[in-house]
Design an enzyme around this catalytic site. Structure first.
Site, short mmCIF file in Angstrom:
data_model
loop_
_atom_site.label_atom_id
_atom_site.label_comp_id
_atom_site.label_asym_id
_atom_site.label_seq_id
_atom_site.Cartn_x
_atom_site.Cartn_y
_atom_site.Cartn_z
N LYS A 39 0.86 -1.19 0.00
CA LYS A 39 0.00 0.00 0.00
C LYS A 39 0.89 1.23 0.00
CE LYS A 39 -4.50 0.95 0.36
NZ LYS A 39 -5.61 0.12 -0.13
P1 NAD Z 1 -13.30 7.94 -2.17
O1 NAD Z 1 -12.35 8.99 -1.77
O2 NAD Z 1 -13.72 7.85 -3.60
O3 NAD Z 1 -14.66 8.07 -1.30
C1 NAD Z 1 -14.70 8.14 0.09
C2 NAD Z 1 -16.07 8.67 0.49
O4 NAD Z 1 -16.21 8.58 1.90
C3 NAD Z 1 -16.33 10.12 0.12
O5 NAD Z 1 -17.66 10.23 -0.36
C4 NAD Z 1 -16.22 10.87 1.46
O6 NAD Z 1 -17.01 12.04 1.51
C5 NAD Z 1 -16.77 9.80 2.37
N1 NAD Z 1 -16.44 9.97 3.79
C6 NAD Z 1 -15.24 10.15 4.39
N2 NAD Z 1 -15.40 10.26 5.72
C7 NAD Z 1 -16.73 10.15 5.96
C8 NAD Z 1 -17.53 10.18 7.13
N3 NAD Z 1 -17.00 10.35 8.35
N4 NAD Z 1 -18.89 10.01 7.00
C9 NAD Z 1 -19.44 9.85 5.79
N5 NAD Z 1 -18.73 9.81 4.65
C10 NAD Z 1 -17.40 9.96 4.74
O7 NAD Z 1 -12.68 6.56 -1.65
P2 NAD Z 1 -13.02 5.08 -2.17
O8 NAD Z 1 -12.05 4.71 -3.22
O9 NAD Z 1 -14.46 4.97 -2.40
O10 NAD Z 1 -12.59 4.22 -0.88
C11 NAD Z 1 -13.46 4.07 0.24
C12 NAD Z 1 -12.96 2.91 1.09
O11 NAD Z 1 -12.92 1.71 0.29
C13 NAD Z 1 -11.56 3.05 1.67
O12 NAD Z 1 -11.51 2.38 2.91
C14 NAD Z 1 -10.69 2.29 0.68
O13 NAD Z 1 -9.47 1.85 1.24
C15 NAD Z 1 -11.62 1.13 0.35
N6 NAD Z 1 -11.33 0.46 -0.92
C16 NAD Z 1 -11.30 1.15 -2.09
C17 NAD Z 1 -11.08 0.45 -3.28
C18 NAD Z 1 -11.12 1.14 -4.62
O14 NAD Z 1 -11.06 0.42 -5.64
N7 NAD Z 1 -11.24 2.44 -4.69
C19 NAD Z 1 -10.85 -0.94 -3.25
C20 NAD Z 1 -10.91 -1.61 -2.02
C21 NAD Z 1 -11.15 -0.89 -0.85
#
Ligand code: NAD
Length: 423
Positions: free
Chosen positions: A115
């Protein structure tokens, strides 16, 4: 570590690294792994820590910290996302890297786990500033990444543009290498179906669990915290499978509509206004109230430690599907079990992204493009197989789904590491 955390440790938040170790130890205890072998598997192989001087648009020079943690490559090249967040720490990245090792092993992908991250406030930076940060970061870690070495991907606040800059910068230094990174735009070697893969995979896992638990998708309701890449696409695909999405939230607020939200219209509203809040026709309430909504499926898709002792008492759902990494504080899991709530762990639930990243990597190496249907069909097969293995292991070993998933993953990584040897 003892099994009953309530008595031994009280409640407190664990960071990603502590949470990862916590789950690891439980699975290792069940597998009776020797202590020295545990130390080998648990600790990262390499941690890269760089300082990045970057020119900002106003002419000032700003220093950023960048990290890349390579946890384990016994089963193949390191693989894992890149997070841009002002508060990201080396400890978080360490934990997130180990989760990638267990995730790729659980899904049977020929990768290890890594990561990366930069402590920048991506949301308040211009595209030009983000590009300069990304190129500096790529230069700094370029000796340690590569198609057969370590393959980054998107994570929080990084997207296909960021992946394109990593690919371009690396290719300038080492020759044309689309397979150095996944999650690229389609016309630069990205895979059809990568952008929504994590959310799509979440929906497939929910669908399987609903089937096993005699819940009809058409009569079910989901509530989703976070409306970014993962949250939006999970909502979109759940809606497509017949499930009503009754509430979603982001940092701006939470919106609620009992009859179900029009997910695509919410997305357009967020694109225009920057938040889901004040979506016409829905009630806007405080972000944190998302956890008190009555629902069949609760889907945290934002950041770690979303479900804690502070909201444990309010949660009214049948199951939690961890779309984010580490959204459930490990020390509240016994409390959720007491309430009869199943937790479907992150390393299974959100693995769709790395599965399609694997397909993208394969397509880049073969210089051949798959159709979206092929990607979707292979994704469904891999996720359903992994889900079934976790359910069967949990029954066989009389453990919860998280420990079952870790046991499967640890066995695979341990076997590869032992077979390759240490000399
Ligand atoms: P992103 O930045 O696109 O979206 C994150 C979202 O969470 C945003 O809408 C933000 O406003 C919201 N958020 C943050 N804090 C918040 C809170 N306290 N209350 C409500 N909403 C809140 O990120 P993402 O890529 O969607 O990733 C989200 C999670 O999924 C992370 O834990 C990431 O590690 C995990 N993840 C992502 C992927 C991927 O392909 N992008 C793959 C596996 C896991």
């Amino acid at each position: 570590m003892p099994d009953n955390d309530r008595e031994e440790k009280g409640f407190r938040l664990l960071d990603c690294n502590e949470a990862s170790k916590h789950h690891f130890e439980r699975a290792a205890n069940k597998l009776k792994l020797k202590r020295e072998f545990r130390d080998w598997l648990r600790n990262p192989f390499r941690e890269i820590y760089v300082h990045l001087p970057v020119m900002m648009d106003d002419g000032s020079l700003k220093m950023f910290e960048g990290f890349r943690v390579q946890h384990n490559n016994a089963r193949g090249p390191y693989k894992g996302g890149t997070r841009y967040h002002p508060e990201v720490t080396l400890g978080d990245i360490r934990g997130l890297a180990s989760w990638m090792t267990w995730k790729t092993a659980l899904l049977g992908l020929p990768f290890g786990g890594a990561k990366g991250g930069v402590n920048c406030d991506a949301k308040n930076m211009s595209a030009a500033e983000l590009e300069r940060v990304t190129r500096k970061y790529t230069q700094a870690i370029s000796a340690d990444i590569g198609p057969y070495q370590d393959v980054p991907a998107p994570d929080v606040n990084t997207n296909e543009n960021v992946m394109a800059w990593i690919m371009d910068e690396y290719s300038k230094l080492r020759g044309y290498s689309p397979a150095v990174v996944t999650g690229k735009p389609i016309d630069l070697g990205g895979s059809p179906g990568r952008i929504d893969a994590t959310g799509r995979g979440v929906a497939y896992i929910v669908q399987q669990w609903a089937l096993d638990n005699n819940i009809e998708m058409e009569k079910s309701g989901a509530v989703i915290q976070g409306f970014g890449n993962v949250g939006f696409h999970a909502a979109y695909h759940l809606d497509r499978l017949g499930c009503k999405v009754t509430a979603v939230s982001d940092t701006g607020g939470c919106i609620f509509k009992q009859e179900g939200l029009d997910v695509e219209a919410v997305y357009e509203h967020k694109e225009k206004t920057g938040s889901v809040k004040d979506f016409p026709g829905a009630e806007t309430i405080d972000s944190e109230q998302i956890f008190s909504m009555d629902c069949d499926f609760l889907i945290p898709a934002a950041l770690e430690n979303a479900i804690t002792k502070d909201n444990l008492g309010q949660i009214k759902t049948k199951a939690i599907f961890e779309a984010a990494n580490g959204p459930t504080c490990p020390l509240v899991e016994p409390g959720l079990a007491d309430k009869g709530i199943t937790v479907v762990p992150d390393i299974l639930t959100n693995s769709g992204g790395v599965v399609v990243s694997y397909f993208e990597w394969v397509q880049n190496l073969q210089q051949f493009t798959w159709s979206e249907d092929q990607v979707d069909s292979e994704l469904q097969t891999k996720m359903k197989n992994a889900y079934r293995k976790v359910i069967d292991k949990a029954k066989e070993e009389k453990v919860n789904l998280r420990i079952a998933a870790y046991m499967i993953a640890l066995e695979k990584v341990a076997s590869a590491a032992k077979t390759r040897g240490v000399y």
